[in-house]
Design an enzyme around this catalytic site. Sequence first.
Site, PDB file in Angstrom:
ATOM      1  N   ASN A 147      86.582  -0.044 -98.382  1.00 35.72           N
ATOM      2  CA  ASN A 147      87.252  -1.079 -99.177  1.00 35.72           C
ATOM      3  C   ASN A 147      86.645  -0.987-100.569  1.00 35.72           C
ATOM      4  O   ASN A 147      85.496  -1.376-100.790  1.00 35.72           O
ATOM      5  CB  ASN A 147      87.040  -2.474 -98.567  1.00 35.72           C
ATOM      6  CG  ASN A 147      87.716  -3.564 -99.386  1.00 35.72           C
ATOM      7  OD1 ASN A 147      87.707  -3.526-100.609  1.00 35.72           O
ATOM      8  ND2 ASN A 147      88.307  -4.534 -98.703  1.00 35.72           N
ATOM      9  N   GLU A 184      92.172  -2.344-100.449  1.00 32.86           N
ATOM     10  CA  GLU A 184      92.083  -3.170-101.665  1.00 32.86           C
ATOM     11  C   GLU A 184      92.061  -2.315-102.943  1.00 32.86           C
ATOM     12  O   GLU A 184      91.216  -2.496-103.809  1.00 32.86           O
ATOM     13  CB  GLU A 184      90.882  -4.124-101.616  1.00 32.86           C
ATOM     14  CG  GLU A 184      91.131  -5.307-100.696  1.00 32.86           C
ATOM     15  CD  GLU A 184      90.323  -6.535-101.076  1.00 32.86           C
ATOM     16  OE1 GLU A 184      90.793  -7.289-101.942  1.00 32.86           O
ATOM     17  OE2 GLU A 184      89.236  -6.745-100.514  1.00 32.86           O
ATOM     18  N   ASP A 217      89.342  -2.172 -93.176  1.00 35.39           N
ATOM     19  CA  ASP A 217      88.665  -3.464 -93.283  1.00 35.39           C
ATOM     20  C   ASP A 217      89.379  -4.412 -92.335  1.00 35.39           C
ATOM     21  O   ASP A 217      90.499  -4.840 -92.620  1.00 35.39           O
ATOM     22  CB  ASP A 217      88.739  -3.957 -94.733  1.00 35.39           C
ATOM     23  CG  ASP A 217      88.112  -5.323 -94.906  1.00 35.39           C
ATOM     24  OD1 ASP A 217      87.683  -5.933 -93.895  1.00 35.39           O
ATOM     25  OD2 ASP A 217      88.052  -5.797 -96.058  1.00 35.39           O
ATOM     26  N   ASN A 274      88.207  -7.376 -91.353  1.00 35.86           N
ATOM     27  CA  ASN A 274      87.873  -8.769 -91.647  1.00 35.86           C
ATOM     28  C   ASN A 274      87.483  -9.557 -90.397  1.00 35.86           C
ATOM     29  O   ASN A 274      87.747 -10.774 -90.314  1.00 35.86           O
ATOM     30  CB  ASN A 274      89.007  -9.452 -92.410  1.00 35.86           C
ATOM     31  CG  ASN A 274      88.854  -9.283 -93.922  1.00 35.86           C
ATOM     32  OD1 ASN A 274      87.757  -9.468 -94.462  1.00 35.86           O
ATOM     33  ND2 ASN A 274      89.927  -8.933 -94.614  1.00 35.86           N
ATOM     34  N   ASP A 291      84.038  -3.523 -91.330  1.00 36.39           N
ATOM     35  CA  ASP A 291      84.784  -2.275 -91.554  1.00 36.39           C
ATOM     36  C   ASP A 291      84.548  -1.376 -90.350  1.00 36.39           C
ATOM     37  O   ASP A 291      83.407  -1.019 -90.043  1.00 36.39           O
ATOM     38  CB  ASP A 291      84.314  -1.619 -92.849  1.00 36.39           C
ATOM     39  CG  ASP A 291      84.557  -2.519 -94.047  1.00 36.39           C
ATOM     40  OD1 ASP A 291      85.673  -2.487 -94.596  1.00 36.39           O
ATOM     41  OD2 ASP A 291      83.634  -3.291 -94.412  1.00 36.39           O
ATOM     42  N   ASP A 334      81.959  -4.692-102.878  1.00 38.15           N
ATOM     43  CA  ASP A 334      81.144  -5.474-101.938  1.00 38.15           C
ATOM     44  C   ASP A 334      81.081  -4.804-100.553  1.00 38.15           C
ATOM     45  O   ASP A 334      80.288  -5.222 -99.713  1.00 38.15           O
ATOM     46  CB  ASP A 334      81.605  -6.934-101.862  1.00 38.15           C
ATOM     47  CG  ASP A 334      83.123  -7.096-101.758  1.00 38.15           C
ATOM     48  OD1 ASP A 334      83.860  -6.106-101.932  1.00 38.15           O
ATOM     49  OD2 ASP A 334      83.560  -8.228-101.511  1.00 38.15           O
ATOM     50  N   HIS A 335      81.882  -3.764-100.359  1.00 36.84           N
ATOM     51  CA  HIS A 335      81.854  -3.028 -99.089  1.00 36.84           C
ATOM     52  C   HIS A 335      81.188  -1.666 -99.256  1.00 36.84           C
ATOM     53  O   HIS A 335      81.263  -1.054-100.320  1.00 36.84           O
ATOM     54  CB  HIS A 335      83.276  -2.769 -98.594  1.00 36.84           C
ATOM     55  CG  HIS A 335      84.037  -3.998 -98.220  1.00 36.84           C
ATOM     56  ND1 HIS A 335      84.312  -4.347 -96.925  1.00 36.84           N
ATOM     57  CD2 HIS A 335      84.587  -4.979 -98.987  1.00 36.84           C
ATOM     58  CE1 HIS A 335      85.015  -5.467 -96.900  1.00 36.84           C
ATOM     59  NE2 HIS A 335      85.191  -5.875 -98.139  1.00 36.84           N
TER      60      HIS A 335
END
Lengths: 261, 261
Positions: free
Chosen positions: B7, B34, B148, B150, B219, B248-249
């Site tokens: 991501n 994303e 991802d 989530n 992930d 952030d991933h």
Amino acid sequence: MRIASWNVNSIRARLEHLRTFLGSASPDVLCMQETKVEDEKFPEEALGDAGYRVVYFGQKTYNGVAIAARYGLGIEDVKKNLDGDEDDAPRRLLAATIEGVRIVNVYVPNGQAVGTKPFAYKLAWFERLGLDLATHHKPDEPLLVCGDFNVAPTNLDVHEPKRWEGQVLCHPDERAALGRLLSWGLVDALRERHPDEKVYSWWDYRMGAYRKNHGLRIDLALVTSPLLARTKDVWVDRSVRELERPSDHAPVLIDIGESQA
Amino acid sequence: MRIASWNVNSIRARLEHLRTFLGSASPDVLCMQETKVEDEKFPEEALGDAGYRVVYFGQKTYNGVAIAARYGLGIEDVKKNLDGDEDDAPRRLLAATIEGVRIVNVYVPNGQAVGTKPFAYKLAWFERLGLDLATHHKPDEPLLVCGDFNVAPTNLDVHEPKRWEGQVLCHPDERAALGRLLSWGLVDALRERHPDEKVYSWWDYRMGAYRKNHGLRIDLALVTSPLLARTKDVWVDRSVRELERPSDHAPVLIDIGESQA
DNA sequence: GCCCTGCGGG
DNA sequence: CCCGCAGGGC
């Protein structure tokens, strides 16, 4: 003593370039314009880590001025804005005395477009600056007025005078206002030292202006005659304008020798 | 064959990190989530210069998925979004067959907060993904569903399960939805290979979460049994999460051996 | 073009 | 905290 003036176009966005410039040009004093930050958020620590004490006078989003001086140099008699400016006036002037030299750091209003209210405000601001200088100083003192004047003094300071004729930054009324300032007892130090050189300090971000050297010289160092006598050289340092994501302005530098008094 | 899933949190903001990652990890295939860019503005050339062909399915501002594959590898039978998705549905799924492996790249809805409409949409999306897989594939095919999700599958995948209990990303309903997906015939490859390791793939930008290793593993790389048999290893590569202005991933990678068939 | 400010999303 | 976007300034 080496004094630099640089419109940084946001000091927070330019911290890395600022370090680069301080490291390479090594000025004793740096006057900055368009810091675009309120005093509570001014990056004082970054300047401190680089070896500079700093005074600042800024606001959110727009304008904002600061003076950094190498540790060991005193920063005395700080003055903020013009006489008569209200507290909420745009923050455009910061003056201080360093090593006996009075330094007036200005960010003259841009004026937006000829004939507009901001343009009238710009012309009035020039007159008020003249008044301020006459009130507090004399032409025989060592005085430097530097910063972003948002006026190219003559067509020599414009890459393509035809295209700029009568436009804001080059309009006769602005040049006349600058002229009245000079007539009090100031000299455009770079032009005095380099009468014929095409030197620019600002290139629009748009249209690849820098690549084509489509610039204007609107960042100036004006000096009184005692300072002119001590002036060794004046120049524009383009190195930081070559970096990634630069300010649209390059710093102007002036080297001043010891006082003979 | 090395397949990575990352991501990127805006592919245009991450181009430099992307080059770094492709250079260091050298995946044969990279699934991205994303991307946050409409197809007309997808930076295809940058990927091409790095040696990758790319297919993409994105939109302005939000979501967006892409699959890059090293030149020389074919990208076949591209599928965009879930069956029944309208043209204006969020762009969250991109599938393709590369070297005989079916790769389904997903960006599962975040769900915002438990009990909200987005949360219900997230659960429904999981069910529809399950239907999609059952419609088009069989558990004995070499299939990888990565991206991802989530959802942190279990409390082992959460740095501080107490604080996250019942929250979105850790809620029993999400875990059950993921469980139903797995029950069709998929295995969480990293957990299968590393049953007890605390491994995270996402750390909130806020609160210095990365510095404190306050992460979650959301992930995932889910594989069918024929692919599990070929799986050499699965891991998270934190190197790009250590850089300046990271996503952030962190990427998840899986190494898959040749088919014995 | 590149900066700022909000805002909404995560 | 870091994205995107829109709107304003220069």
